[in-house]
Design an enzyme around this catalytic site. Structure first.
Site, PDB file in Angstrom:
ATOM      1  CB  ALA A  40     -27.586 -26.077  42.787  1.00 34.60           C
ATOM      2  N   GLY A  41     -28.668 -25.381  45.733  1.00 34.89           N
ATOM      3  CA  GLY A  41     -28.963 -24.616  46.563  1.00 34.89           C
ATOM      4  C   GLY A  41     -27.670 -25.051  47.773  1.00 34.89           C
ATOM      5  CG  HIS A  42     -23.793 -24.982  47.926  1.00 35.69           C
ATOM      6  ND1 HIS A  42     -24.040 -26.620  47.669  1.00 35.69           N
ATOM      7  CD2 HIS A  42     -22.621 -24.885  47.062  1.00 35.69           C
ATOM      8  CE1 HIS A  42     -23.793 -26.872  46.808  1.00 35.69           C
ATOM      9  NE2 HIS A  42     -23.127 -25.895  46.005  1.00 35.69           N
ATOM     10  CD  GLN A  50     -27.401 -28.553  39.438  1.00 35.91           C
ATOM     11  OE1 GLN A  50     -26.672 -28.936  38.662  1.00 35.91           O
ATOM     12  NE2 GLN A  50     -28.299 -27.367  39.059  1.00 35.91           N
ATOM     13  N   GLY A  77     -24.457 -32.199  51.239  1.00 37.20           N
ATOM     14  CA  GLY A  77     -23.598 -32.094  51.343  1.00 37.20           C
ATOM     15  C   GLY A  77     -22.934 -30.847  51.175  1.00 37.20           C
ATOM     16  CE  LYS A  78     -23.302 -30.157  45.231  1.00 37.39           C
ATOM     17  NZ  LYS A  78     -23.927 -30.832  45.664  1.00 37.39           N
ATOM     18  CG  ASP A  96     -30.625 -32.130  47.741  1.00 37.06           C
ATOM     19  OD1 ASP A  96     -30.572 -30.697  47.392  1.00 37.06           O
ATOM     20  OD2 ASP A  96     -31.359 -32.409  46.647  1.00 37.06           O
TER      21      ASP A  96
END
Length: 431
Positions: free
Chosen positions: A39-41, A225, A15-16, A13
């Site tokens: 995972a979420g972007h 992650q 900010g990738k 988390d």
């Protein structure tokens, strides 16, 4: 003409998504090398918000090849829904713009069922905090040599053999957990139905990437992650089920380690964590609540509230070492606007002894208390800053002190979710 790996240097988390999107303009290929749709972007492009989970961040940029590598575990049903959602937002996704490695293991419905059943059966002190998406069981089957892989979908006999091998393992587990036996024929039917949609994107990714690398095309390797969730170097057992650190980039897509020229570690200007596990600098007071509210700290995938705390330089120094980070991208600096005093953890006290890293043993981690260094904050706004000249003096001092403490320079500083609100110090592709 560098190839760049982007890794999270905390618990995820960081900010990738924004940074990968920002860098993708300079890349020809964006390759996802590990993790799953747990995972979420979140990307904000021209005011439009895209939420990605399985798809590489490069899909929202035209003219780029996006790759899902063999280091990923892939839920094909989720992927197809995600493709439909992103297409509905006006993004073109075709086999020319998206490739899936033929040796990518699949996440099946039985993996998610097992994942959730195990977590529900765990007592309060032993819960891992899994998302329940089946990531861990899918990786277990990969290592146990019982995965259904993308290439298996192309042959009926192979597919049945793979499913039968998986069921030999899963049915006894399910019986012990009180879950009904798997409907073999229904599972095979589901896989046959989804197969054409997945196989449309299947390719020998290792071959394609090596050929394009020889032609001088730039590859951006995208991780999910964060390094503190790495199966080997994270806060075990409260970790993900794959290697997250930069070394996995080569293995996860099928190129040699010499293909990695620059490792960019994404680092939030404070610290957050979702789920269970140690968190030495966690704040359970008004400052922690303020960080969470100002930073909109809710998980992209689960919606769970993130735990918040001060920046932990000891941890980031550790992850920069294990990932061989060349430079960091410091994100969410603007969230710290208005704090009168800021704290940075420089090390820990463990049983009366000062140490400068987080120990491996879980009981030692639990007894670590942070050693803080205080710095003056700033009242001016940093939101939207795009150059050092736009930053207050104390904000610059804060960034410089972080560089000193983690022994790694800042290559980028992000000051809002907007793509262009980024201070470029060093271009990783030109370093």
């Amino acid at each position: 003409m560098a190839n760049v790996v982007v890794v999270g240097a905390q618990w995820g988390d960081e900010g990738k998504g924004k940074i990968v999107d920002w860098l993708s303009e300079r890349a020809d290929i964006v390759a996802r090398f590990q993790g799953g749709h747990n995972a979420g972007h979140t990307l904000v492009v021209d005011g439009k918000v895209y939420k990605l989970h399985a798809l590489p961040s490069g899909v929202v940029r035209g003219g780029k090849l996006s790759v899902i590598g063999n280091g990923v575990v892939l839920d094909p049903w989720h992927l197809m829904k995600e493709i439909e959602t992103i297409r509905a937002q006006g993004v073109s996704i075709t086999p020319e713009t998206l490739m899936i490695a033929e040796n990518t293991p699949l996440i099946l419905p039985i993996h998610g069922e097992l994942d959730r059943a195990r977590e529900e059966a765990s007592s309060k002190g032993t819960k891992i905090g899994t998302t329940g998406r089946g990531i861990g069981p899918a990786y277990e089957d990969k290592v146990g040599r019982r995965s259904v892989r993308v290439a298996d979908l192309a042959d009926a006999a192979t597919l049945e053999a793979r499913v039968d091998r998986a069921l030999q393992h899963h049915d006894p587990l399910r019986k012990g957990l009180g879950i009904e036996a798997i409907d073999r024929d229904a599972l095979i039917a589901m896989l046959r139905e989804i197969a054409p949609s997945v196989l449309e994107y299947a390719a020998p990714v290792w071959k394609v990437l090596n050929e394009r690398k020889k032609k001088g095309q730039r590859i951006l390797f995208e991780g999910a992650q964060g390094a503190l969730l790495d199966i080997d170097f994270g806060t075990y057992p409260y970790v993900t089920s794959s290697n997250v650190i930069a070394g996995q980039a080569a293995t996860g897509v099928g190129v040699g380690p010499g293909s990695i020229d620059y490792v960019l570690g994404i680092v939030k200007a404070y610290t957050t964590r979702v789920g269970e596990g140690p968190f030495p600098t966690e704040l359970e007071d008004a400052d922690g609540q303020r960080l969470g509210e100002r930073g909109h700290e809710f998980g992209t995938t689960t919606g769970r509230k993130r735990r918040c705390g001060w920046f932990d330089a000891a941890l980031v120094r550790q992850t920069c070492a294990t990932s061989g980070v060349t430079g960091i991208s410091l994100t969410k600096l603007d969230v710290l606007d208005g704090f009168e005093t800021l704290k940075i953890c420089t090390g820990y006290m463990l049983d009366g002894e000062r140490i400068d890293y987080l120990p491996t043993a879980a009981d030692h981690q639990a007894r670590c208390t942070p050693i803080y260094e205080e710095m003056p904050g700033w009242s001016e706004s940093t939101e939207g800053a795009r150059s050092w000249a736009d930053l207050p003096a104390n904000a610059i001092k804060y960034v410089r002190r972080i560089e000193e403490l983690i022994d790694c320079p800042a290559a980028l500083v992000s000051t809002s979710p907007e793509r262009e609100d980024t201070i470029l110090v060093t271009d990783p592709f030109e370093d």
